[in-house]
Design a protein around this motif. Structure first.
Motif, PDB file in Angstrom:
ATOM      1  N   ASP A 173       7.257   7.173  -7.190  1.00 49.88           N
ATOM      2  CA  ASP A 173       6.400   6.290  -7.976  1.00 49.88           C
ATOM      3  C   ASP A 173       4.914   6.607  -7.867  1.00 49.88           C
ATOM      4  OD1 ASP A 173       8.582   4.891  -8.865  1.00 49.88           O
ATOM      5  OD2 ASP A 173       8.514   3.452  -7.211  1.00 49.88           O
ATOM      6  N   GLY A 174       4.513   7.099  -6.697  1.00 52.62           N
ATOM      7  CA  GLY A 174       3.085   7.345  -6.445  1.00 52.62           C
ATOM      8  C   GLY A 174       2.409   8.076  -7.592  1.00 52.62           C
ATOM      9  N   PRO A 175       2.919   9.242  -7.964  1.00 51.21           N
ATOM     10  CA  PRO A 175       2.255  10.020  -9.013  1.00 51.21           C
ATOM     11  C   PRO A 175       2.219   9.299 -10.370  1.00 51.21           C
ATOM     12  CG  PRO A 175       3.881  11.348  -7.822  1.00 51.21           C
ATOM     13  CD  PRO A 175       4.069   9.939  -7.384  1.00 51.21           C
ATOM     14  N   ARG A 176       3.193   8.394 -10.606  1.00 50.75           N
ATOM     15  CA  ARG A 176       3.225   7.681 -11.892  1.00 50.75           C
ATOM     16  C   ARG A 176       2.185   6.574 -11.976  1.00 50.75           C
ATOM     17  NH1 ARG A 176       9.434   7.344 -12.135  1.00 50.75           N
ATOM     18  NH2 ARG A 176       9.138   5.227 -11.399  1.00 50.75           N
ATOM     19  N   LEU A 177       1.669   6.166 -10.804  1.00 52.36           N
ATOM     20  CA  LEU A 177       0.768   5.023 -10.770  1.00 52.36           C
ATOM     21  C   LEU A 177      -0.679   5.477 -10.591  1.00 52.36           C
ATOM     22  CD1 LEU A 177       2.998   2.845  -8.425  1.00 52.36           C
ATOM     23  CD2 LEU A 177       2.858   2.728 -10.914  1.00 52.36           C
ATOM     24  N   ALA A 178      -1.042   6.487 -11.354  1.00 52.88           N
ATOM     25  CA  ALA A 178      -2.348   7.119 -11.162  1.00 52.88           C
ATOM     26  C   ALA A 178      -3.499   6.136 -11.347  1.00 52.88           C
ATOM     27  CB  ALA A 178      -2.502   8.292 -12.120  1.00 52.88           C
ATOM     28  N   ASP A 179      -3.293   5.109 -12.165  1.00 44.48           N
ATOM     29  CA  ASP A 179      -4.405   4.184 -12.419  1.00 44.48           C
ATOM     30  C   ASP A 179      -4.338   2.930 -11.544  1.00 44.48           C
ATOM     31  OD1 ASP A 179      -2.145   3.173 -13.568  1.00 44.48           O
ATOM     32  OD2 ASP A 179      -3.124   2.478 -15.416  1.00 44.48           O
ATOM     33  N   ALA A 180      -3.505   2.963 -10.501  1.00 43.07           N
ATOM     34  CA  ALA A 180      -3.411   1.808  -9.596  1.00 43.07           C
ATOM     35  C   ALA A 180      -4.748   1.574  -8.905  1.00 43.07           C
ATOM     36  CB  ALA A 180      -2.324   2.057  -8.554  1.00 43.07           C
ATOM     37  N   PRO A 181      -5.076   0.298  -8.643  1.00 44.90           N
ATOM     38  CA  PRO A 181      -6.325   0.035  -7.922  1.00 44.90           C
ATOM     39  C   PRO A 181      -6.283   0.678  -6.536  1.00 44.90           C
ATOM     40  CG  PRO A 181      -5.003  -1.980  -8.180  1.00 44.90           C
ATOM     41  CD  PRO A 181      -4.341  -0.925  -8.993  1.00 44.90           C
ATOM     42  N   ALA A 182      -7.407   1.251  -6.109  1.00 43.73           N
ATOM     43  CA  ALA A 182      -7.465   1.947  -4.822  1.00 43.73           C
ATOM     44  C   ALA A 182      -8.274   1.120  -3.829  1.00 43.73           C
ATOM     45  CB  ALA A 182      -8.108   3.318  -5.002  1.00 43.73           C
ATOM     46  N   ALA A 183      -7.819   1.114  -2.579  1.00 48.07           N
ATOM     47  CA  ALA A 183      -8.482   0.328  -1.528  1.00 48.07           C
ATOM     48  C   ALA A 183      -9.964   0.684  -1.422  1.00 48.07           C
ATOM     49  CB  ALA A 183      -7.782   0.559  -0.184  1.00 48.07           C
ATOM     50  N   ILE A 184     -10.238   1.968  -1.571  1.00 51.17           N
ATOM     51  CA  ILE A 184     -11.611   2.446  -1.358  1.00 51.17           C
ATOM     52  C   ILE A 184     -12.592   1.814  -2.350  1.00 51.17           C
ATOM     53  CG2 ILE A 184     -11.471   4.490  -2.841  1.00 51.17           C
ATOM     54  CD1 ILE A 184     -12.867   6.028  -0.560  1.00 51.17           C
ATOM     55  N   ASP A 185     -12.085   1.362  -3.518  1.00 48.51           N
ATOM     56  CA  ASP A 185     -12.947   0.691  -4.499  1.00 48.51           C
ATOM     57  C   ASP A 185     -13.076  -0.802  -4.240  1.00 48.51           C
ATOM     58  OD1 ASP A 185     -13.287   3.116  -5.900  1.00 48.51           O
ATOM     59  OD2 ASP A 185     -11.373   2.794  -6.955  1.00 48.51           O
ATOM     60  N   HIS A 186     -12.385  -1.303  -3.194  1.00 46.71           N
ATOM     61  CA  HIS A 186     -12.407  -2.737  -2.901  1.00 46.71           C
ATOM     62  C   HIS A 186     -12.845  -3.016  -1.467  1.00 46.71           C
ATOM     63  CE1 HIS A 186      -9.883  -2.468  -6.505  1.00 46.71           C
ATOM     64  NE2 HIS A 186     -10.162  -3.749  -6.719  1.00 46.71           N
ATOM     65  N   LEU A 187     -13.626  -2.103  -0.881  1.00 42.66           N
ATOM     66  CA  LEU A 187     -14.036  -2.292   0.517  1.00 42.66           C
ATOM     67  C   LEU A 187     -15.136  -3.331   0.628  1.00 42.66           C
ATOM     68  CD1 LEU A 187     -14.246   1.436   1.727  1.00 42.66           C
ATOM     69  CD2 LEU A 187     -12.329  -0.177   1.975  1.00 42.66           C
ATOM     70  N   LEU A 189       0.824  -1.213   0.000  1.00 40.96           N
ATOM     71  CA  LEU A 189       0.000   0.000   0.000  1.00 40.96           C
ATOM     72  C   LEU A 189       0.851   1.253   0.000  1.00 40.96           C
ATOM     73  CD1 LEU A 189      -2.369  -1.971   0.848  1.00 40.96           C
ATOM     74  CD2 LEU A 189      -3.281   0.004   2.068  1.00 40.96           C
ATOM     75  N   ARG A 190       2.023   1.144   0.634  1.00 38.57           N
ATOM     76  CA  ARG A 190       2.819   2.361   0.761  1.00 38.57           C
ATOM     77  C   ARG A 190       3.544   2.748  -0.531  1.00 38.57           C
ATOM     78  NH1 ARG A 190       6.477   2.238   4.372  1.00 38.57           N
ATOM     79  NH2 ARG A 190       5.921   0.211   5.173  1.00 38.57           N
ATOM     80  N   VAL A 191       3.496   1.888  -1.525  1.00 37.73           N
ATOM     81  CA  VAL A 191       4.018   2.291  -2.836  1.00 37.73           C
ATOM     82  C   VAL A 191       3.213   3.490  -3.347  1.00 37.73           C
ATOM     83  CG1 VAL A 191       4.345   1.570  -5.231  1.00 37.73           C
ATOM     84  CG2 VAL A 191       4.841  -0.037  -3.356  1.00 37.73           C
ATOM     85  N   LEU A 192       1.917   3.491  -3.051  1.00 39.30           N
ATOM     86  CA  LEU A 192       1.046   4.576  -3.514  1.00 39.30           C
ATOM     87  C   LEU A 192       1.453   5.910  -2.909  1.00 39.30           C
ATOM     88  CD1 LEU A 192      -2.372   2.715  -3.198  1.00 39.30           C
ATOM     89  CD2 LEU A 192      -0.914   2.948  -5.212  1.00 39.30           C
ATOM     90  N   ASP A 193       2.108   5.832  -1.749  1.00 37.92           N
ATOM     91  CA  ASP A 193       2.508   6.991  -0.970  1.00 37.92           C
ATOM     92  C   ASP A 193       3.868   7.523  -1.425  1.00 37.92           C
ATOM     93  OD1 ASP A 193       1.742   8.592   1.048  1.00 37.92           O
ATOM     94  OD2 ASP A 193       2.632   7.407   2.654  1.00 37.92           O
ATOM     95  N   CYS A 194       4.561   6.770  -2.280  1.00 38.24           N
ATOM     96  CA  CYS A 194       5.943   7.105  -2.649  1.00 38.24           C
ATOM     97  C   CYS A 194       5.976   8.398  -3.466  1.00 38.24           C
ATOM     98  CB  CYS A 194       6.554   5.958  -3.452  1.00 38.24           C
ATOM     99  SG  CYS A 194       8.164   6.357  -4.144  1.00 38.24           S
ATOM    100  N   LYS A 195       6.896   9.279  -3.074  1.00 39.17           N
ATOM    101  CA  LYS A 195       6.992  10.584  -3.759  1.00 39.17           C
ATOM    102  C   LYS A 195       7.376  10.398  -5.232  1.00 39.17           C
ATOM    103  CE  LYS A 195       6.898  13.948  -0.384  1.00 39.17           C
ATOM    104  NZ  LYS A 195       6.759  13.153   0.811  1.00 39.17           N
TER     105      LYS A 195
END
Ligand code: AMP
Length: 408
Positions: free
Chosen positions: A208-222, A200-206
């Motif tokens: 890589d984070g911005p490059r992975l804009a289309d990564a699946p988000a937790a909020i869509d998998h609750l 999950l913390r990859v999404l937080d990376c300064k």
């Protein structure tokens, strides 16, 4: 000078510390108004307490802890945060049910120091332990928001997200890892390691984070329960009139969070370290520390950063009165008056160095007193002269009336 404060630490002295004292007061008062009792825990804990709870894979545990061995051979660590300590204390004290606790004090992290990123820094926080209700999450968010407003931080974004729980996170995690696997070659070295330990913390990376804009988000998998929980938090915040923005990318750096996570980001504060505080729900934390399942939600605000982001203070004078002694024969009377006024609750000081009247007025100014009280010949008639140090206006009043004197 031969000695300096260690790198990344600060000496905070008057008058700069006046604002700190004000904010500690505002915090104590606010926490009390919201029903949080005071919690004091040790500045250091067994290293395991943080390794287990904050998470072995986190930057805090891997790189930032002040860990040392004491003379008895125990591995101890200066607290990098206090949530783990409070939950440890709750469990050790055999508590059950709800504990609402507030704390404030220094935390320690070995970081690369810069403005707003210190090795000893100060946090204000609350923990609401034993309460699974989403209304508790909303209360904690509201408390932090209220504090930041009272501290003078304008234009605040409240970012909100849910990262799911033990029921839905494993499946989401697998989806995310599959997505990251496909892009393994594009990831930075840190993120390749994070992928295994805490994807999950990859999404937080300064980087890589911005490059992975289309990564699946937790909020869509609750799962249903997590989605309902988030809806209710949002609803209660709406009712309280607190504006927030759902940020599906918000994950936060510590491992113990479940469901709700949030951060406060001032829009005016451009420094690289931009969150002034944050928190979330940690329903699995007590078990990580060997206790029974115990829900909880908490918040930590960084005072160093809040002071950088806050506007100029409202400007309450640090002293109500400064007593000026017109001649040495009035010194004892002046000391008596100072003692009397302090007992009555005024903030009063006097120069003890036998300086000239002119020099005493200078000290009064420098100390930021609202007014000076001159003890001169009029003292024979139980009168004093009060000079408003901002307007320069002077008045002769009965010494007895001084106790009721308050600067507007
Ligand atoms: P964290 O526990 O990392 O979420 O931190 C909560 C808040 O504490 C942050 O939003 C910052 O305001 C503050 N904080 C964390 N680390 C530091 C630091 N090294 N220096 C100053 N403030 C910090």
């Amino acid at each position: 000078v031969s000695f300096r404060a260690p790198k990344g630490t600060d000496d905070i002295l008057p008058p700069d510390s006046d604002r700190w004292r004000d904010l500690f007061r505002v915090w104590d008062d606010l926490a009390e108004r919201f029903g949080y009792g005071l919690v004091l825990t040790p500045l250091f804990e067994s290293t395991e307490v943080f390794a287990r709870s904050v998470g072995e894979s986190t930057e805090v545990v891997q790189k930032q802890m002040y860990t040392f061995e004491d003379k008895g051979g125990r591995s101890l660590t200066l607290r990098p945060e206090q949530t783990a300590s409070v939950v440890r204390a709750y469990l050790e004290g055999g508590r059950q049910g709800v504990l609402k606790g507030a704390y404030s004090g220094p935390m320690f992290r070995y970081e690369r120091p810069q403005a707003g990123r210190r090795r000893q820094f100060y946090q204000l926080g609350v923990e609401y332990i034993g309460e699974p209700a989403p209304e508790a999450d909303a209360e904690v968010v509201e408390l932090g928001h209220r504090f930041l407003l009272e501290a003078g931080v304008p234009d605040l974004d409240v970012l909100l997200n849910s990262i799911g729980d033990a029921a839905c996170r494993p499946a989401y995690r697998a989806t995310l890892v599959a997505y990251l696997e496909e892009r393994r070659d594009e990831l930075c070295d840190d993120c390749r390691a994070r992928m295994e330990l805490n994807p999950l913390r990859v999404l937080d990376c300064k980087v890589d984070g911005p490059r992975l804009a289309d990564a699946p988000a937790a909020i869509d998998h609750l799962c249903g329960a997590c989605a309902a929980h988030l809806d209710r938090v949002k609803r209660v915040l709406d009712l309280a009139g607190i504006g927030y923005r759902v940020d599906p990318r918000l994950v936060r750096g510590l491992d113990y969070y479940t469901r709700t996570v949030f951060e406060y980001v001032p829009r005016t504060y451009e420094a690289a370290q931009n969150a002034v505080g944050g928190g979330g729900r940690y329903d699995g934390l007590a078990e990580l520390l060997g206790g029974p399942p115990t829900p909880g939600v908490g918040l930590a605000l960084g005072l160093d950063r809040i002071l950088l982001a806050a506007g100029e203070p409202k400007g309450r004078a640090p002293l109500d009165l400064f007593v000026v002694v017109a001649g040495p024969e009035r010194f004892d009377a002046a000391l008596g008056l100072v003692g009397d006024l302090r007992r009555r609750g005024l903030r009063v000081d006097v120069d003890l160095g036998g300086r000239s009247v002119k020099a005493q007025f200078k000290v009064a100014d420098r100390r930021g007193a609202a007014a000076a009280v001159v003890i001169g010949d009029e003292w024979e008639d139980d009168k004093v002269t009060v000079k408003d140090l901002r307007t320069g206006e002077e008045r002769r009043i009965a010494a007895d009336d001084l106790a009721n004197w308050r600067h507007a």
